[in-house]
Design a protein around this motif. Structure first.
Motif, mmCIF file in Angstrom:
data_model
loop_
_atom_site.group_PDB
_atom_site.id
_atom_site.type_symbol
_atom_site.label_atom_id
_atom_site.label_comp_id
_atom_site.label_asym_id
_atom_site.label_seq_id
_atom_site.Cartn_x
_atom_site.Cartn_y
_atom_site.Cartn_z
ATOM 1 N N LEU A 84 0.827 -1.204 0.000
ATOM 2 C CA LEU A 84 0.000 0.000 0.000
ATOM 3 C C LEU A 84 0.862 1.255 0.000
ATOM 4 N N LEU A 85 1.893 1.276 0.834
ATOM 5 C CA LEU A 85 2.761 2.449 0.923
ATOM 6 C C LEU A 85 3.467 2.720 -0.403
ATOM 7 N N TYR A 86 3.881 1.662 -1.099
ATOM 8 C CA TYR A 86 4.547 1.861 -2.393
ATOM 9 C C TYR A 86 3.588 2.495 -3.384
ATOM 10 N N GLN A 87 2.364 2.003 -3.428
ATOM 11 C CA GLN A 87 1.380 2.565 -4.348
ATOM 12 C C GLN A 87 1.159 4.056 -4.075
ATOM 13 N N LEU A 88 0.982 4.399 -2.808
ATOM 14 C CA LEU A 88 0.735 5.793 -2.436
ATOM 15 C C LEU A 88 1.948 6.670 -2.741
ATOM 16 N N CYS A 89 3.128 6.181 -2.399
ATOM 17 C CA CYS A 89 4.344 6.961 -2.626
ATOM 18 C C CYS A 89 4.604 7.157 -4.114
ATOM 19 N N PHE A 90 4.386 6.119 -4.911
ATOM 20 C CA PHE A 90 4.630 6.261 -6.352
ATOM 21 C C PHE A 90 3.682 7.281 -6.963
ATOM 22 N N ILE A 91 2.421 7.256 -6.549
ATOM 23 C CA ILE A 91 1.444 8.223 -7.073
ATOM 24 C C ILE A 91 1.907 9.648 -6.789
ATOM 25 N N VAL A 92 2.295 9.892 -5.545
ATOM 26 C CA VAL A 92 2.716 11.236 -5.145
ATOM 27 C C VAL A 92 4.029 11.628 -5.819
ATOM 28 N N LEU A 93 5.024 10.743 -5.766
ATOM 29 C CA LEU A 93 6.345 11.082 -6.290
ATOM 30 C C LEU A 93 6.342 11.236 -7.808
ATOM 31 N N TYR A 94 5.645 10.360 -8.498
ATOM 32 C CA TYR A 94 5.588 10.476 -9.957
ATOM 33 C C TYR A 94 4.869 11.765 -10.358
ATOM 34 N N THR A 95 3.773 12.053 -9.675
ATOM 35 C CA THR A 95 3.015 13.276 -9.979
ATOM 36 C C THR A 95 3.854 14.528 -9.746
ATOM 37 N N ARG A 96 4.585 14.543 -8.638
ATOM 38 C CA ARG A 96 5.338 15.739 -8.270
ATOM 39 C C ARG A 96 6.617 15.907 -9.076
ATOM 40 N N TYR A 97 7.381 14.820 -9.264
ATOM 41 C CA TYR A 97 8.730 14.972 -9.786
ATOM 42 C C TYR A 97 8.927 14.520 -11.230
ATOM 43 N N VAL A 98 7.998 13.778 -11.789
ATOM 44 C CA VAL A 98 8.066 13.450 -13.211
ATOM 45 C C VAL A 98 7.066 14.303 -13.981
ATOM 46 N N MET A 99 5.818 14.321 -13.510
ATOM 47 C CA MET A 99 4.801 15.141 -14.163
ATOM 48 C C MET A 99 4.948 16.624 -13.817
ATOM 49 N N ARG A 100 5.738 16.890 -12.756
ATOM 50 C CA ARG A 100 5.917 18.269 -12.273
ATOM 51 C C ARG A 100 4.582 18.901 -11.881
#
Length: 213
Positions: A84-100
């Motif tokens: 669960l934590l990986y799913q949540l972290c990936f959503i946040v991190l990808y949105t913030r640092y890849v999608m900007r």
């Protein structure tokens, strides 16, 4: 917390080695974490964010190993929490640092994830052998993969390949009990192997598309 749990084809009785393939296949998570760590080091992109994803992949290997050996309630918690934590972290991190994207966008996507999860939790857990719980992750991963491709990010096909791999791995997870009569070892170990690849690919997509944070 010590309640015995038997929900996989390979397990026929209590015992530490009652699921040898399911237990040993967790080694793929550790291999995925090592490869992701090597990639981050090679590209000088071992940051807090990428390190967190790699740590959670390693934690999933530990948690799943515990569950498929001890098969008790506390071990199941150790298994599902890192997932669960990986799913949540990936959503946040990808949105913030890849999608900007903004923090607001991250919150919206998290809300979508939780809304889908709550909706699916209302359905019978027996459907697809419990694999429906991963549908929200697949839906959001599909969204990310389309954006990743359309915006021509590095390795633009990587998340599309990840979605296909995730779908196949979910299929093996779903049919584990259904094929038990014909295949006593089940198919859950294949879920582990392919899901480890999914985790590596998602971590890779983040690592190669982010600068130092």
């Amino acid at each position: 917390m010590n309640e015995y749990i038997d929900i996989y084809c390979e397990r026929l009785e209590p015992g530490f080695w009652a699921e040898p393939l399911n237990a040993l296949s967790n080694g793929m998570f550790f291999i995925a974490a090592i490869f992701a760590l090597a990639l981050a080091g090679k590209n000088s992109k071992l940051t807090f964010a990428s390190g967190l994803l790699i740590f959670l992949i390693f934690a999933m290997g530990v948690g799943s190993s515990l569950f498929h050996t001890y098969a008790e309630r506390w071990a199941m918690i150790a298994d599902v929490v890192p997932i669960l934590l990986y799913q949540l972290c990936f959503i946040v991190l990808y949105t913030r640092y890849v999608m900007r994207g903004t923090w607001g966008m991250s919150v919206i996507l998290l809300c979508v994830f939780f809304a889908l999860s709550i909706g699916i939790s209302k359905l019978p857990s027996e459907i697809l052998n419990g694999s429906l719980q991963y549908a929200p992750a697949l839906i959001l991963l599909t969204f990310f993969s389309i954006w990743h491709y359309l915006t021509q990010q590095k390795e633009k096909f990587i998340l599309i390949i990840t979605c296909v791999t995730f779908t196949v791995s979910l299929t093996f997870r779903s049919i584990d009990m259904s094929v038990c009569e014909y295949l006593p070892i089940g198919t859950h170990y294949l879920w582990h192997c392919l899901n480890a690849l999914v985790l590596y690919l998602t971590a890779r997509s983040f690592i190669i598309n982010t600068a130092k944070l």
